[in-house]
Scaffold this motif. Structure first.
Motif, PDB file in Angstrom:
ATOM      1  N   CYS A  95      19.910   9.905  53.487  1.00  0.00           N
ATOM      2  CA  CYS A  95      20.131  11.312  53.271  1.00  0.00           C
ATOM      3  C   CYS A  95      19.298  12.070  54.280  1.00  0.00           C
ATOM      4  CB  CYS A  95      19.722  11.651  51.855  1.00  0.00           C
ATOM      5  SG  CYS A  95      19.810  13.345  51.472  1.00  0.00           S
ATOM      6  N   HIS A 102      13.234  11.645  45.246  1.00  0.00           N
ATOM      7  CA  HIS A 102      14.158  11.915  46.360  1.00  0.00           C
ATOM      8  C   HIS A 102      13.407  12.420  47.577  1.00  0.00           C
ATOM      9  CE1 HIS A 102      17.351  14.491  48.387  1.00  0.00           C
ATOM     10  NE2 HIS A 102      17.716  13.249  48.579  1.00  0.00           N
ATOM     11  N   SER A 157      11.614   9.595  49.216  1.00  0.00           N
ATOM     12  CA  SER A 157      12.432   8.725  50.069  1.00  0.00           C
ATOM     13  C   SER A 157      12.696   9.385  51.411  1.00  0.00           C
ATOM     14  CB  SER A 157      13.730   8.366  49.354  1.00  0.00           C
ATOM     15  OG  SER A 157      14.557   9.500  49.269  1.00  0.00           O
ATOM     16  N   CYS A 196      19.923  17.655  50.554  1.00  0.00           N
ATOM     17  CA  CYS A 196      20.088  17.054  49.241  1.00  0.00           C
ATOM     18  C   CYS A 196      21.191  16.020  49.286  1.00  0.00           C
ATOM     19  CB  CYS A 196      20.458  18.103  48.206  1.00  0.00           C
ATOM     20  SG  CYS A 196      19.409  19.527  48.256  1.00  0.00           S
TER      21      CYS A 196
END
Length: 256
Positions: A250, A82, A85, A183
């Motif tokens: 995100c 994550h 990314s 997040c």
DNA sequence: AAAAACGACAACCGCACACCA
DNA sequence: ATGGTGTGCGGTTGTCGTTTT
């Protein structure tokens, strides 16, 4: 060429400069002195460390050691997928502005991210004809198309966001004390489109407005964002996505 | 098994900027 | 206005461990 090494004399790879400053790797003892110094005096005034803590390190070296290694809030361990990314997306957006990228990754330092990028992506990024470059071109064409469409639409109707939903989500974020951590930026259905909401980092949500990023890469920037950096938030694209499927990202708002 | 290549990380450097006297 | 100081940033390099040849 390592000038310090040439100018000083070795103590293993621990060097004493002519002026008396130590260089090279830090010892556990030095770390302890620095931690103690910060405990007593707080961060900052790094040039006083040598005098006040009895360290033979210059201010820059002390600051760097603290910021990149000793700070208690630092996250240890591998970069997660994550986080990776996010790094990719923000690098595509901002280039080598490592400190800016680091603000979106709590517990990670600019140095860490910079090293990670160089190790994992620099070579790939250099090749202009690879899949990601093609994906980027597809993205830009697609974005141009959507921009044309939306310009017409938005002249007629102002974007109305479901304010109740936004308030509910912001309350949730506040509850979790999580507004600085990207997040999950919530998404709100807005007619046919899904909108990601990036909270503006001030205390008053009522007055600040939000950044919207359309799933399809099209963007509306509300009145609250009036500087260039905010304006650059016109949707992100994912380097990983070599198949041309562009996802809402995100992303994060600016850290304070 | 040894050498070379590579990867990951730590640390340094030069430069720029902000602040202050 | 200016020079000194402190701080932050991005680029680069050195070290060391691991993998490949």
């Amino acid at each position: 060429m390592y000038l310090g090494m040439m100018a000083g004399h070795h103590m293993g790879w621990g060097i004493i400069e002519e002026e008396g400053w130590r260089k090279g790797p830090w010892t556990a003892e030095e770390d302890g002195l620095l931690i103690e110094y910060v405990k007593l005096h707080g961060e900052g005034r790094w040039n006083s460390v040598a005098r006040l803590a009895g360290l033979k390190r210059n201010g820059k070296s002390c600051r760097l050691r603290w910021v990149n290694y000793l700070r208690p809030e630092l996250k240890r361990g591998q970069i997660t997928p994550h986080e990776e990314s996010i790094i990719l997306e923000l690098h595509a957006r901002w280039g080598n502005r490592w400190s800016t990228i680091a603000r979106s990754l709590p517990g990670r330092t600019d140095n860490e991210i910079k090293n990670y990028w160089r190790t994992h992506f620099k070579k790939k990024a250099k090749v202009p004809s690879d899949a990601s470059e093609k994906a980027k071109n597809r993205f830009l064409r697609r974005k141009q198309f959507h921009n044309q469409q939306h310009q017409q639409q938005q002249q007629q109707q102002h974007l109305q966001v479901n304010q109740e939903e936004v308030k509910r989500i912001m309350a949730l974020l506040d509850e979790n004390n999580d507004t600085k951590i990207p997040c999950f930026w919530p998404q709100v259905k807005q007619g046919m489109e899904t909108i990601s909401i990036y909270p503006h980092h001030t205390t008053d949500h009522q007055e600040q407005g939000f950044y919207y990023s359309m799933l399809n890469g099209n963007v509306s920037v509300p009145e609250a964002s009036n500087n260039e950096e905010n304006f650059l938030w016109d949707g992100l694209w994912n380097l990983n996505d070599v198949h041309g499927n562009f996802s809402s990202t995100c992303a994060t708002g600016k850290a304070s």
